[in-house]
Design a protein around this motif. Structure first.
Motif, short mmCIF file in Angstrom:
data_model
loop_
_atom_site.label_atom_id
_atom_site.label_comp_id
_atom_site.label_asym_id
_atom_site.label_seq_id
_atom_site.Cartn_x
_atom_site.Cartn_y
_atom_site.Cartn_z
N ARG A 1 -2.80 -30.98 -42.42
CA ARG A 1 -3.37 -31.00 -41.13
C ARG A 1 -3.21 -31.53 -40.19
O ARG A 1 -3.15 -32.32 -38.87
CB ARG A 1 -4.37 -30.16 -41.55
N GLN A 2 -4.10 -33.36 -40.43
CA GLN A 2 -4.33 -33.92 -39.77
C GLN A 2 -3.17 -35.02 -39.08
O GLN A 2 -3.27 -35.17 -38.18
CB GLN A 2 -5.55 -35.57 -40.39
N MET A 3 -2.01 -35.23 -39.98
CA MET A 3 -0.94 -35.69 -39.51
C MET A 3 -0.38 -34.25 -38.26
O MET A 3 0.60 -35.12 -37.27
CB MET A 3 0.54 -35.70 -40.42
N LEU A 4 -0.34 -33.02 -38.73
CA LEU A 4 0.18 -32.53 -37.28
C LEU A 4 -0.50 -32.92 -36.61
O LEU A 4 -0.38 -32.32 -35.30
CB LEU A 4 0.33 -31.06 -38.10
N LYS B 1 0.07 -35.38 -30.42
CA LYS B 1 -0.24 -36.07 -29.17
C LYS B 1 1.41 -36.50 -28.83
O LYS B 1 1.80 -36.88 -27.38
CB LYS B 1 -1.24 -36.62 -29.69
N ASP B 2 1.93 -36.99 -29.78
CA ASP B 2 3.67 -37.99 -30.03
C ASP B 2 3.96 -38.03 -30.72
O ASP B 2 3.60 -37.57 -31.90
CB ASP B 2 2.59 -38.90 -28.97
N SER B 3 5.82 -37.94 -30.91
CA SER B 3 6.08 -38.56 -32.29
C SER B 3 5.76 -39.74 -32.24
O SER B 3 5.10 -40.65 -31.99
CB SER B 3 7.35 -38.60 -31.49
N LEU B 4 5.94 -39.70 -33.53
CA LEU B 4 5.47 -41.22 -34.64
C LEU B 4 6.29 -41.49 -35.67
O LEU B 4 6.98 -40.16 -35.96
CB LEU B 4 3.91 -41.02 -35.00
N THR B 5 6.50 -42.84 -35.95
CA THR B 5 7.00 -43.60 -36.70
C THR B 5 6.50 -43.08 -37.95
O THR B 5 5.26 -42.38 -38.47
CB THR B 5 8.08 -44.65 -36.57
N ILE B 6 6.93 -43.03 -39.46
CA ILE B 6 6.95 -43.03 -40.42
C ILE B 6 5.77 -43.86 -40.71
O ILE B 6 4.38 -43.28 -40.96
CB ILE B 6 7.27 -42.93 -41.14
N ASN B 7 5.76 -45.22 -40.26
CA ASN B 7 5.23 -46.31 -40.56
C ASN B 7 3.55 -45.93 -39.94
O ASN B 7 2.39 -46.65 -40.18
CB ASN B 7 5.40 -47.85 -40.15
N ASN B 8 4.53 -45.50 -38.45
CA ASN B 8 2.98 -45.09 -37.43
C ASN B 8 1.79 -44.64 -38.18
O ASN B 8 1.08 -44.48 -37.72
CB ASN B 8 3.35 -44.58 -35.92
N LEU B 9 2.57 -43.67 -38.26
CA LEU B 9 1.79 -42.37 -39.18
C LEU B 9 1.05 -42.81 -40.24
O LEU B 9 -0.18 -42.24 -39.96
CB LEU B 9 2.30 -41.31 -39.85
N ALA B 10 1.58 -43.19 -40.98
CA ALA B 10 1.05 -44.20 -42.34
C ALA B 10 -0.31 -44.81 -42.10
O ALA B 10 -1.36 -44.98 -42.81
CB ALA B 10 1.65 -44.55 -43.81
N GLY C 1 9.74 -26.91 -42.13
CA GLY C 1 10.03 -26.60 -40.66
C GLY C 1 8.94 -26.78 -39.35
O GLY C 1 8.88 -26.81 -38.16
N PHE C 2 7.67 -27.69 -40.40
CA PHE C 2 6.67 -28.17 -39.59
C PHE C 2 7.31 -29.28 -38.71
O PHE C 2 6.60 -29.25 -37.72
CB PHE C 2 5.33 -28.33 -40.17
N ILE C 3 8.22 -30.45 -38.94
CA ILE C 3 8.03 -31.49 -38.28
C ILE C 3 9.85 -31.56 -38.50
O ILE C 3 10.74 -31.36 -39.48
CB ILE C 3 8.01 -32.25 -38.83
N CYS D 1 9.20 -38.85 -36.57
CA CYS D 1 8.36 -37.54 -36.63
C CYS D 1 8.39 -36.68 -35.56
O CYS D 1 7.54 -37.59 -34.85
CB CYS D 1 7.02 -37.87 -37.72
N ILE D 2 8.56 -35.04 -35.55
CA ILE D 2 7.98 -34.81 -34.74
C ILE D 2 8.42 -33.77 -34.70
O ILE D 2 8.64 -32.56 -35.22
CB ILE D 2 9.85 -34.41 -33.13
N LEU D 3 7.41 -32.66 -34.10
CA LEU D 3 6.58 -30.95 -33.99
C LEU D 3 7.86 -30.71 -34.19
O LEU D 3 8.86 -31.03 -32.75
CB LEU D 3 5.42 -30.77 -33.86
#
Length: 106
Positions: free
Chosen positions: A18-21, A26-35, A56-58, A69-71
């Protein structure tokens, strides 16, 4: 090892997903930025991302050497259908109650 198939509610049941979503809203993030936003291993974050992707969420888009990663709306549609069903259910119940109360007042 195959990732188990989860329905939309199982996917959003996990607080980290849920926090990742929320972050991705707010913006697309790279997997590393998300991590970087989580106190967990990179493989654990990747597992959560895979679950969000499979449900199908991202979507994941390769831009240069990075994966972003993009919503995506698909996963949210299942949730919305379920919520819409119960919105209609409760609206019908409240209309019946309103009709009943109006008859008693007259």
């Amino acid at each position: 090892m195959a990732t188990p198939s989860l329905d939309a509610f199982q996917v959003i049941a996990d607080p980290s997903r849920r926090q990742m979503l929320m972050l991705l809203s707010k913006d697309s993030l790279t997997i590393n930025n998300l991590a970087d936003n989580f106190d967990m291993s990179r493989p654990a974050v990747s597992k959560h991302i895979k679950i969000l992707y499979n449900a199908g969420f991202i979507s994941i888009q390769d831009i240069g050497r990075e994966r972003h990663c993009i919503l995506k709306q698909d996963g949210f549609n299942e949730l919305q259908k379920w919520i819409d069903f119960f919105d209609k259910f409760w609206l019908t119940k409240l209309k019946k109650l309103e009709t009943l109360l109006n008859k008693k007042i007259k």
